[in-house]
Design a protein around this motif. Structure first.
Motif, PDB file in Angstrom:
ATOM      1  N   ASP A 234       0.849  -1.184   0.000  1.00 58.99           N
ATOM      2  CA  ASP A 234       0.000   0.000   0.000  1.00 58.99           C
ATOM      3  C   ASP A 234       0.893   1.245   0.000  1.00 58.99           C
ATOM      4  N   GLY A 235       1.470   1.552  -1.166  1.00 60.83           N
ATOM      5  CA  GLY A 235       2.258   2.758  -1.326  1.00 60.83           C
ATOM      6  C   GLY A 235       3.710   2.673  -0.902  1.00 60.83           C
ATOM      7  N   LYS A 236       4.177   1.516  -0.450  1.00 61.02           N
ATOM      8  CA  LYS A 236       5.549   1.406   0.045  1.00 61.02           C
ATOM      9  C   LYS A 236       6.382   0.366  -0.694  1.00 61.02           C
ATOM     10  N   ALA A 237       6.018   0.068  -1.917  1.00 64.16           N
ATOM     11  CA  ALA A 237       6.728  -0.962  -2.677  1.00 64.16           C
ATOM     12  C   ALA A 237       8.196  -0.615  -2.870  1.00 64.16           C
ATOM     13  N   GLU A 238       8.491   0.615  -3.250  1.00 62.68           N
ATOM     14  CA  GLU A 238       9.884   0.997  -3.495  1.00 62.68           C
ATOM     15  C   GLU A 238      10.680   1.018  -2.196  1.00 62.68           C
ATOM     16  N   GLU A 239      10.098   1.548  -1.138  1.00 65.34           N
ATOM     17  CA  GLU A 239      10.780   1.570   0.164  1.00 65.34           C
ATOM     18  C   GLU A 239      11.077   0.153   0.642  1.00 65.34           C
ATOM     19  N   ALA A 240      10.103  -0.739   0.512  1.00 67.69           N
ATOM     20  CA  ALA A 240      10.300  -2.123   0.936  1.00 67.69           C
ATOM     21  C   ALA A 240      11.380  -2.798   0.100  1.00 67.69           C
ATOM     22  N   ALA A 241      11.324  -2.647  -1.217  1.00 73.81           N
ATOM     23  CA  ALA A 241      12.313  -3.290  -2.089  1.00 73.81           C
ATOM     24  C   ALA A 241      13.714  -2.772  -1.780  1.00 73.81           C
ATOM     25  N   GLU A 242      13.861  -1.462  -1.586  1.00 76.51           N
ATOM     26  CA  GLU A 242      15.178  -0.909  -1.245  1.00 76.51           C
ATOM     27  C   GLU A 242      15.691  -1.488   0.071  1.00 76.51           C
ATOM     28  N   PHE A 243      14.801  -1.630   1.043  1.00 76.64           N
ATOM     29  CA  PHE A 243      15.188  -2.204   2.329  1.00 76.64           C
ATOM     30  C   PHE A 243      15.604  -3.663   2.160  1.00 76.64           C
ATOM     31  N   TYR A 244      14.796  -4.444   1.485  1.00 74.95           N
ATOM     32  CA  TYR A 244      15.090  -5.869   1.329  1.00 74.95           C
ATOM     33  C   TYR A 244      16.415  -6.106   0.603  1.00 74.95           C
ATOM     34  N   VAL A 245      16.683  -5.366  -0.471  1.00 79.17           N
ATOM     35  CA  VAL A 245      17.927  -5.598  -1.215  1.00 79.17           C
ATOM     36  C   VAL A 245      19.152  -5.175  -0.413  1.00 79.17           C
ATOM     37  N   SER A 246      18.959  -4.331   0.596  1.00 80.37           N
ATOM     38  CA  SER A 246      20.095  -3.927   1.430  1.00 80.37           C
ATOM     39  C   SER A 246      20.510  -5.027   2.405  1.00 80.37           C
ATOM     40  N   LEU A 247      19.685  -6.045   2.571  1.00 83.00           N
ATOM     41  CA  LEU A 247      19.909  -7.060   3.602  1.00 83.00           C
ATOM     42  C   LEU A 247      20.717  -8.270   3.145  1.00 83.00           C
ATOM     43  N   LEU A 248      20.620  -8.621   1.885  1.00 90.95           N
ATOM     44  CA  LEU A 248      21.196  -9.885   1.413  1.00 90.95           C
ATOM     45  C   LEU A 248      22.139  -9.659   0.238  1.00 90.95           C
ATOM     46  N   PRO A 249      23.259 -10.400   0.203  1.00 91.94           N
ATOM     47  CA  PRO A 249      24.145 -10.307  -0.967  1.00 91.94           C
ATOM     48  C   PRO A 249      23.428 -10.802  -2.217  1.00 91.94           C
ATOM     49  N   ASP A 250      23.941 -10.403  -3.368  1.00 93.12           N
ATOM     50  CA  ASP A 250      23.385 -10.781  -4.662  1.00 93.12           C
ATOM     51  C   ASP A 250      21.930 -10.315  -4.789  1.00 93.12           C
ATOM     52  N   SER A 251      21.687  -9.083  -4.312  1.00 92.48           N
ATOM     53  CA  SER A 251      20.346  -8.505  -4.345  1.00 92.48           C
ATOM     54  C   SER A 251      20.405  -7.131  -4.990  1.00 92.48           C
ATOM     55  N   LYS A 252      19.363  -6.796  -5.763  1.00 87.83           N
ATOM     56  CA  LYS A 252      19.356  -5.503  -6.440  1.00 87.83           C
ATOM     57  C   LYS A 252      17.966  -5.182  -6.979  1.00 87.83           C
ATOM     58  N   ILE A 253      17.711  -3.910  -7.166  1.00 87.99           N
ATOM     59  CA  ILE A 253      16.514  -3.470  -7.878  1.00 87.99           C
ATOM     60  C   ILE A 253      16.847  -3.512  -9.354  1.00 87.99           C
ATOM     61  N   THR A 254      15.971  -4.122 -10.145  1.00 89.88           N
ATOM     62  CA  THR A 254      16.252  -4.292 -11.567  1.00 89.88           C
ATOM     63  C   THR A 254      15.402  -3.391 -12.454  1.00 89.88           C
ATOM     64  N   HIS A 255      14.230  -2.946 -11.968  1.00 88.42           N
ATOM     65  CA  HIS A 255      13.380  -2.079 -12.801  1.00 88.42           C
ATOM     66  C   HIS A 255      12.303  -1.435 -11.925  1.00 88.42           C
ATOM     67  N   ILE A 256      11.991  -0.196 -12.240  1.00 86.96           N
ATOM     68  CA  ILE A 256      10.871   0.503 -11.595  1.00 86.96           C
ATOM     69  C   ILE A 256       9.951   0.994 -12.696  1.00 86.96           C
ATOM     70  N   GLU A 257       8.670   0.677 -12.558  1.00 88.77           N
ATOM     71  CA  GLU A 257       7.651   1.123 -13.514  1.00 88.77           C
ATOM     72  C   GLU A 257       6.704   2.077 -12.784  1.00 88.77           C
ATOM     73  N   ARG A 258       6.334   3.166 -13.438  1.00 88.66           N
ATOM     74  CA  ARG A 258       5.458   4.166 -12.823  1.00 88.66           C
ATOM     75  C   ARG A 258       4.069   4.116 -13.464  1.00 88.66           C
ATOM     76  N   TYR A 259       3.059   4.520 -12.674  1.00 87.80           N
ATOM     77  CA  TYR A 259       1.699   4.555 -13.198  1.00 87.80           C
ATOM     78  C   TYR A 259       1.620   5.580 -14.332  1.00 87.80           C
ATOM     79  N   PRO A 260       1.006   5.185 -15.455  1.00 85.72           N
ATOM     80  CA  PRO A 260       0.811   6.146 -16.551  1.00 85.72           C
ATOM     81  C   PRO A 260      -0.408   7.024 -16.275  1.00 85.72           C
ATOM     82  N   ASP A 261      -0.537   8.092 -17.009  1.00 88.22           N
ATOM     83  CA  ASP A 261      -1.700   8.969 -16.910  1.00 88.22           C
ATOM     84  C   ASP A 261      -2.735   8.482 -17.925  1.00 88.22           C
ATOM     85  N   LEU A 262      -3.663   7.683 -17.446  1.00 86.13           N
ATOM     86  CA  LEU A 262      -4.692   7.111 -18.323  1.00 86.13           C
ATOM     87  C   LEU A 262      -6.071   7.675 -18.035  1.00 86.13           C
TER      88      LEU A 262
END
Length: 161
Positions: free
Chosen positions: A11-39
């Motif tokens: 609920d609005g914290k996907a990027e914060e959670a992913a950044e936190f999780y990848v900081s915890l374990l080796p061989d971890s990284k963010i690979t892509h971020i997609e933003r909501y389009p204006d539809l």
């Protein structure tokens, strides 16, 4: 390419959670971020807001979605980490229970985003796959009384000490 990927609804914290999780374990990284389009006004999400975050934890692929408040996590699903040592269990437990996370029974915890984790010393899994049934029973009983698993105490129980 991984055929099956875990998809996590936030609920609005996907990027914060992913950044936190990848900081915890080796061989971890963010690979892509997609933003909501204006539809238009009937489309989900706010234009420009993070919609999904693709990331890897220890080489495993995940996607986090900012889907809104409709759904939340349940302990019925968790991420299990085979930890190489008690030190890794301790480090991850401290990080994942910080800032609103909660201890759970038998090596389980819930992080501040509501996602459940199991932190299991790999050596405990080895004990539990051994041939000494009485030792396995003692170690299992000991585990039932723990929150964060204590490998030394589990080994002592297995050995009957």
């Amino acid at each position: 390419m991984q055929k099956i990927k875990t998809f996590l609804w936030f609920d609005g914290k996907a990027e914060e959670a992913a950044e936190f999780y990848v900081s915890l374990l080796p061989d971890s990284k963010i690979t892509h971020i997609e933003r909501y389009p204006d539809l238009g006004p009937d489309a989900p999400g706010t234009p420009g807001q993070v919609m999904t975050v693709d990331f890897e934890l220890a080489g495993q692929a995940y996607t986090a979605l900012n889907g809104g408040p409709e759904f939340s996590f349940t302990p019925a699903i968790s991420l299990m980490v085979d930890c190489d040592s008690q030190e890794e269990v301790d480090r991850l437990w401290t990080a994942l229970t910080a800032d609103g996370g909660e201890d759970g029974p038998c090596g389980w915890l819930t992080d501040r985003f509501g996602l459940s984790w199991q932190l299991i010393p790999a050596e405990f899994n080895e004990l539990m796959s051994g041939g000494d049934q009485a030792g396995k029973d003692r170690a299992f009983r000991a585990m039932l009384g723990m929150h964060k698993l204590d490998l030394g105490a589990l080994k002592a129980a297995y050995e009957g000490r």
